[in-house]
Design a protein around this motif. Sequence first.
Motif, PDB file in Angstrom:
ATOM      1  N   ASP A 160     -13.927   0.927  -0.271  1.00 51.26           N
ATOM      2  CA  ASP A 160     -13.389  -0.291   0.329  1.00 51.26           C
ATOM      3  C   ASP A 160     -12.609  -0.978  -0.785  1.00 51.26           C
ATOM      4  OD1 ASP A 160     -12.926  -2.795   1.384  1.00 51.26           O
ATOM      5  OD2 ASP A 160     -15.019  -3.237   1.850  1.00 51.26           O
ATOM      6  N   THR A 161     -11.283  -0.876  -0.706  1.00 56.22           N
ATOM      7  CA  THR A 161     -10.441  -1.267  -1.838  1.00 56.22           C
ATOM      8  C   THR A 161      -9.835  -2.644  -1.626  1.00 56.22           C
ATOM      9  OG1 THR A 161      -8.453  -0.271  -0.879  1.00 56.22           O
ATOM     10  CG2 THR A 161      -9.834   1.166  -2.230  1.00 56.22           C
ATOM     11  N   TRP A 162     -10.209  -3.586  -2.466  1.00 56.50           N
ATOM     12  CA  TRP A 162      -9.613  -4.921  -2.375  1.00 56.50           C
ATOM     13  C   TRP A 162      -8.485  -5.072  -3.388  1.00 56.50           C
ATOM     14  CZ3 TRP A 162      -8.708  -8.656  -6.009  1.00 56.50           C
ATOM     15  CH2 TRP A 162      -8.125  -9.837  -5.509  1.00 56.50           C
ATOM     16  N   TRP A 163      -7.352  -5.529  -2.878  1.00 57.88           N
ATOM     17  CA  TRP A 163      -6.225  -5.866  -3.752  1.00 57.88           C
ATOM     18  C   TRP A 163      -5.178  -6.597  -2.946  1.00 57.88           C
ATOM     19  CZ3 TRP A 163      -1.546  -2.548  -3.737  1.00 57.88           C
ATOM     20  CH2 TRP A 163      -1.608  -1.497  -2.804  1.00 57.88           C
ATOM     21  N   GLN A 164      -4.028  -6.868  -3.524  1.00 53.16           N
ATOM     22  CA  GLN A 164      -2.994  -7.689  -2.884  1.00 53.16           C
ATOM     23  C   GLN A 164      -1.604  -7.217  -3.313  1.00 53.16           C
ATOM     24  OE1 GLN A 164      -4.377 -11.361  -4.944  1.00 53.16           O
ATOM     25  NE2 GLN A 164      -4.904 -12.081  -2.895  1.00 53.16           N
ATOM     26  N   THR A 165      -0.598  -7.623  -2.547  1.00 49.18           N
ATOM     27  CA  THR A 165       0.781  -7.344  -2.944  1.00 49.18           C
ATOM     28  C   THR A 165       1.002  -7.789  -4.390  1.00 49.18           C
ATOM     29  OG1 THR A 165       1.463  -7.732  -0.660  1.00 49.18           O
ATOM     30  CG2 THR A 165       3.196  -7.794  -2.342  1.00 49.18           C
ATOM     31  N   GLY A 169      -6.868  -3.604   3.274  1.00 57.83           N
ATOM     32  CA  GLY A 169      -6.060  -4.555   4.029  1.00 57.83           C
ATOM     33  C   GLY A 169      -6.799  -5.776   4.511  1.00 57.83           C
ATOM     34  N   GLU A 170      -8.079  -5.636   4.755  1.00 56.36           N
ATOM     35  CA  GLU A 170      -8.867  -6.770   5.240  1.00 56.36           C
ATOM     36  C   GLU A 170     -10.331  -6.396   5.063  1.00 56.36           C
ATOM     37  OE1 GLU A 170      -9.370  -6.958   9.542  1.00 56.36           O
ATOM     38  OE2 GLU A 170      -7.971  -5.289   9.701  1.00 56.36           O
ATOM     39  N   PRO A 171     -11.210  -7.373   5.175  1.00 52.02           N
ATOM     40  CA  PRO A 171     -12.627  -7.020   5.067  1.00 52.02           C
ATOM     41  C   PRO A 171     -12.988  -6.025   6.171  1.00 52.02           C
ATOM     42  CG  PRO A 171     -12.310  -9.418   4.985  1.00 52.02           C
ATOM     43  CD  PRO A 171     -10.986  -8.812   5.369  1.00 52.02           C
ATOM     44  N   ASN A 208      -4.708 -12.887   8.393  1.00 52.33           N
ATOM     45  CA  ASN A 208      -4.597 -11.446   8.162  1.00 52.33           C
ATOM     46  C   ASN A 208      -4.698 -10.727   9.513  1.00 52.33           C
ATOM     47  OD1 ASN A 208      -4.989  -8.739   7.433  1.00 52.33           O
ATOM     48  ND2 ASN A 208      -5.922  -9.336   5.502  1.00 52.33           N
ATOM     49  N   ARG A 251      -0.155  -9.766   6.410  1.00 56.06           N
ATOM     50  CA  ARG A 251      -0.277 -11.166   6.072  1.00 56.06           C
ATOM     51  C   ARG A 251       0.732 -12.015   6.798  1.00 56.06           C
ATOM     52  NH1 ARG A 251      -0.733 -11.236  -0.276  1.00 56.06           N
ATOM     53  NH2 ARG A 251       0.302 -13.225  -0.269  1.00 56.06           N
ATOM     54  N   THR A 303       0.840  -1.205   0.000  1.00 56.24           N
ATOM     55  CA  THR A 303       0.000   0.000   0.000  1.00 56.24           C
ATOM     56  C   THR A 303       0.873   1.251   0.000  1.00 56.24           C
ATOM     57  OG1 THR A 303      -1.579  -1.260   1.300  1.00 56.24           O
ATOM     58  CG2 THR A 303      -1.997   1.087   1.086  1.00 56.24           C
ATOM     59  N   ARG A 310      -9.429 -14.965   3.499  1.00 55.40           N
ATOM     60  CA  ARG A 310      -8.555 -15.973   2.897  1.00 55.40           C
ATOM     61  C   ARG A 310      -9.154 -17.375   2.998  1.00 55.40           C
ATOM     62  NH1 ARG A 310      -4.188 -13.602   0.183  1.00 55.40           N
ATOM     63  NH2 ARG A 310      -3.531 -15.772   0.048  1.00 55.40           N
ATOM     64  N   ASP A 356      -8.468 -15.688  -1.926  1.00 54.10           N
ATOM     65  CA  ASP A 356      -9.601 -15.151  -1.168  1.00 54.10           C
ATOM     66  C   ASP A 356     -10.915 -15.794  -1.603  1.00 54.10           C
ATOM     67  OD1 ASP A 356      -8.714 -13.071   0.655  1.00 54.10           O
ATOM     68  OD2 ASP A 356      -8.097 -11.947  -1.117  1.00 54.10           O
TER      69      ASP A 356
HETATM   70  C1  WT7 Z   1      -4.953  -9.716   1.299  1.00 59.13           C
HETATM   71  C2  WT7 Z   1      -3.754  -9.117   0.638  1.00 59.13           C
HETATM   72  C3  WT7 Z   1      -3.726  -4.714  -0.542  1.00 59.13           C
HETATM   73  C4  WT7 Z   1      -2.852  -4.014   0.344  1.00 59.13           C
HETATM   74  C5  WT7 Z   1      -2.833  -4.450   1.751  1.00 59.13           C
HETATM   75  C6  WT7 Z   1      -2.769  -5.924   1.986  1.00 59.13           C
HETATM   76  C7  WT7 Z   1      -6.952  -8.918   2.175  1.00 59.13           C
HETATM   77  C8  WT7 Z   1      -6.957  -6.556   1.302  1.00 59.13           C
HETATM   78  C9  WT7 Z   1      -9.071  -6.070   1.391  1.00 59.13           C
HETATM   79  C10 WT7 Z   1     -10.402  -5.544   1.367  1.00 59.13           C
HETATM   80  C11 WT7 Z   1     -11.167  -7.609   2.119  1.00 59.13           C
HETATM   81  C12 WT7 Z   1      -8.908  -7.397   1.807  1.00 59.13           C
HETATM   82  C13 WT7 Z   1      -7.240 -10.054   1.235  1.00 59.13           C
HETATM   83  C14 WT7 Z   1      -6.038 -10.086   0.327  1.00 59.13           C
HETATM   84  N1  WT7 Z   1      -7.575  -7.663   1.753  1.00 59.13           N
HETATM   85  N2  WT7 Z   1      -7.854  -5.583   1.085  1.00 59.13           N
HETATM   86  N3  WT7 Z   1     -10.666  -4.282   1.001  1.00 59.13           N
HETATM   87  N4  WT7 Z   1     -11.418  -6.353   1.747  1.00 59.13           N
HETATM   88  N5  WT7 Z   1      -9.949  -8.167   2.179  1.00 59.13           N
HETATM   89  O1  WT7 Z   1      -1.955  -6.564   1.056  1.00 59.13           O
HETATM   90  O2  WT7 Z   1      -0.614  -8.098   2.510  1.00 59.13           O
HETATM   91  O3  WT7 Z   1      -0.864  -8.513   0.042  1.00 59.13           O
HETATM   92  O4  WT7 Z   1      -2.788  -8.861   1.622  1.00 59.13           O
HETATM   93  O5  WT7 Z   1      -5.531  -8.762   2.169  1.00 59.13           O
HETATM   94  O6  WT7 Z   1      -7.347 -11.235   1.974  1.00 59.13           O
HETATM   95  O7  WT7 Z   1      -5.808 -11.338  -0.252  1.00 59.13           O
HETATM   96  P1  WT7 Z   1      -1.471  -8.026   1.307  1.00 59.13           P
END
Ligand code: WT7
Length: 632
Positions: free
Chosen positions: A395-400, A371-373, A506, A511, A295, A500, A485
Motif C-alpha cells: 500500500d504505497t503512499w505518495w503524491q505528485t 492513490g487513496e487509502p 480524492n 485529486r 503514477t 486529506r 494528509d
Molecule cells: C494524494 C496524492 C501518488 C500517486 C497517485 C495520487 C492520496 C495516495 C495513498 C495511499 C492513502 C493515498 C493522499 C495523497 N494517496 N496514495 N496509499 N493511502 N492515501 O497522486 O493525485 O498527487 O494525490 O493521494 O491523500 O495526498 P496525487
Amino acid sequence: MSHKIQTLSGYIHEYQKSVLQPEEFWGRVAESFHWKKPWSKVLDWDFEGPDIKWFVNGKLNITENILDRHLFIMGDRPAIIWEPNEPGEEHITLTYKELYEKVCQFSNAMKAQGVGKGDRVIIYMPMVPEAAIAMLACARIGAVHSVVFAGFSASSLADRINDCDAKMVLTSDGNFRGTKKIGVKSVVDEALESCSSVEKVIVLKRTGQDVAMVSNRDLWWSDVIKGQSTECPAEEMDAEDMLFILYTSGSTGKPKGVVHTCGGYMIYTYYSFVNVFQYQTGDIYWCTADVGWITGHSYIVYGPLLAGATTLMFEGVPTYPHAGRFWEIVDKHKVNQFYTAPTAIRALEAYGLEPIEPYSLETLKVIGSVGEPINEEAWHWYHDHIGKGNCPLVDTWWQTETGGIMISALAGITPNKPAHASLPLPGIQPIIVDADGNELTGNNVQGNLCIKFPWPSIIRTTYGDHDRCKQTYFSTYKGLYFTGDGAKRDHDGYLRILGRVDDVINVSGHRMGTAEVENAINEHPKVIESAVVGFPHDVKGQGIYAFAICDMEGRTVENLSNEIIQTVSKIIGPIAKPDKVQIVPGLPKTRSGKIMRRILRKIAAGEMDQLGDTSTLLNPEVVEAIIEGSKK
Ligand code: WT7
C-alpha cells in the motif's frame, strides 16, 4: 547495480544510514548511474525558500540511463509491452534497442520542428507506446514535458498550455476506450483557439478517425519521423534542470504545475521502484495507471525503465470486453508485479468472483495499491482473490509533489498490515504533528503528516509561481514539508494515512480541488453561489457533492442539476462531474461570511447527528432546510 534491500534487518540498517548520513547514502545510490559530470555536493537545502538542490553541478541525461546504458547487455530485452484496448489486436513489444531507436528518431523529429532545450511540450495522448516515446524524446533533447491526462476538457488543456507557454503539442487523432472511440485532436483544436504559444502540433494516427489538420501547424507523426536518424546525442542537463511539469489540483485556485528535476527524480524513482516492488531481472511489471498522472510518470515510464525492467502499458479499461480483462492480461503476459488503485479494485469486486475464475494469476508475486487509502474490505479481497493470499500487498503512499513512493512496505521484506501504508522508505523522514506543528512522538498518535528532511524527488517549485509552492507546502509548519494528509501511527509503529485534511477531494484516486469545481459550477449563468464537498462513495472512495444557490426561473431542479453537471464536465472534464447536486436556499456561513464546509460534509455523509453547534452561524435556519432537501 543493485541497491535492493533483501531483509528486514537490511531495511533497518539502510534506513538508519539514510537518516544519519543522507548525503553519503544517496551519493552511493547515485554513483551507479551514468553522469556526464560528477556532482560537487550531494545536497544543498533550505525549506524556507524552499531551495532544494540534489547532486549540485552534476550533469546527466536521464535517457542515457534508461536507454544507452542498457543497450549492450540487454538491448534485446523487452522494455515496453503494450496491450491494446481490443483483445483481438496484436500486442506490441519494444525491446530496449527498439525503444532507443524510436526515442532518438522522435527526438530528431522534434528538433527539426524547432523544439530545443528548455522548451515546454504538452503531451495529450492516449495510452500508447508513443506517449512514453514522446516523454523520453523530450527528456533526450532537454525539452520539458507536461503530460495532460487525455480525459481533461479543452479548457483545462488550454489553461495548462498557457500556464507553461508550451511551444508544441503532441497528440493523437483519437483514443479507444472500451466500446468508445473518443476524439483527442478535436479537443486540442478547441484548446488552441485560446492559446498563442503553440507553434506545432504533431498528431499520431491511432483510431483513423477524421481530423482537421491546420496547415503550417499540424503534422502527422509518421511524416515528421520520416528520414530522421535513429541516433540522437543526449543533451547535457544539469541535475537541477527541469525534467517535467505535471499539473495537479490543490485547495485553492487553478491547478499548479509541480516541477521535478532531472537528477534527484532519476535516483529516487529507480530506488523506490526496485525496493518497493522487489523487481528481479526478467520480471514483467504492470502498473494500470495512465501516463497523465504522476503514477504513470514514475512507475510506468521512468522508475521501471531506469531499472531495466519490462513495463506493461494497457490502453483500455478494466471492464472491456469483460470484467476479467485485467486478469486475462496478467495471465497472457505472465505479469509478476501488478500495481493498481483501490477504486479499480472496488469496481471489479462488485462483479463478484466469476470474472476471475478462468485465470490462474499464478505468475503474480507482488500486488500494489496507490492513490487513496485502501479500506480493509478491499484490501482483503485484493489480497485473497488476486494475490491468492500469498503475494505481499504494498500500500504505497505518495503524491505528485513527492515524485516517488514515500511510505510503503517493501514487498515481502517489511511487514504487511491491512490498510496501513506502514513504514517510510530509506531517506524519508515523516513526522506527525498537532495543529500547532508540535511533533507527536511515540505510538498511538494522530495528526497531520509532514516530512522533515528532503528526499531526492521532492517538488522543487510550482511552475512560474515559486511563492505558491512555499505557501502551499512549506509555510503551514515552519521547517517542514506539509503533505495535506492526516495520519496515525498505530500501537505497533505503523503509519496509516487518514486522507486529506485540506479542501482537496480524492475521487477514484484523482485529486480535485473543491474551489476548482466550485469555480466551474459558478460559470453556469443560473448559479449564484456554490459549495462543494467530498462524501464517502462505495467505489470512488469519495464522490463530489455540490450545493448550489440558483436562480430557478425557467428551470426545474432536475434540468438545472443536469446543466450544472454538464458545465463542470465541459470546463474541467468528465472526471470532475458532481455525483450529486442539491439546489439550496442558502449556505451555512460564519458571521464573517465563510462557508462552513464542515457542516456540509456531515450533511453530505448523512451524519446529521454530528453537526455540532450551529447556533453561532450567521444563518442557522438554513441548515434545517439543507438537511430536508438532502433527503429528497
Ligand atoms: C494524494 C496524492 C501518488 C500517486 C497517485 C495520487 C492520496 C495516495 C495513498 C495511499 C492513502 C493515498 C493522499 C495523497 N494517496 N496514495 N496509499 N493511502 N492515501 O497522486 O493525485 O498527487 O494525490 O493521494 O491523500 O495526498 P496525487
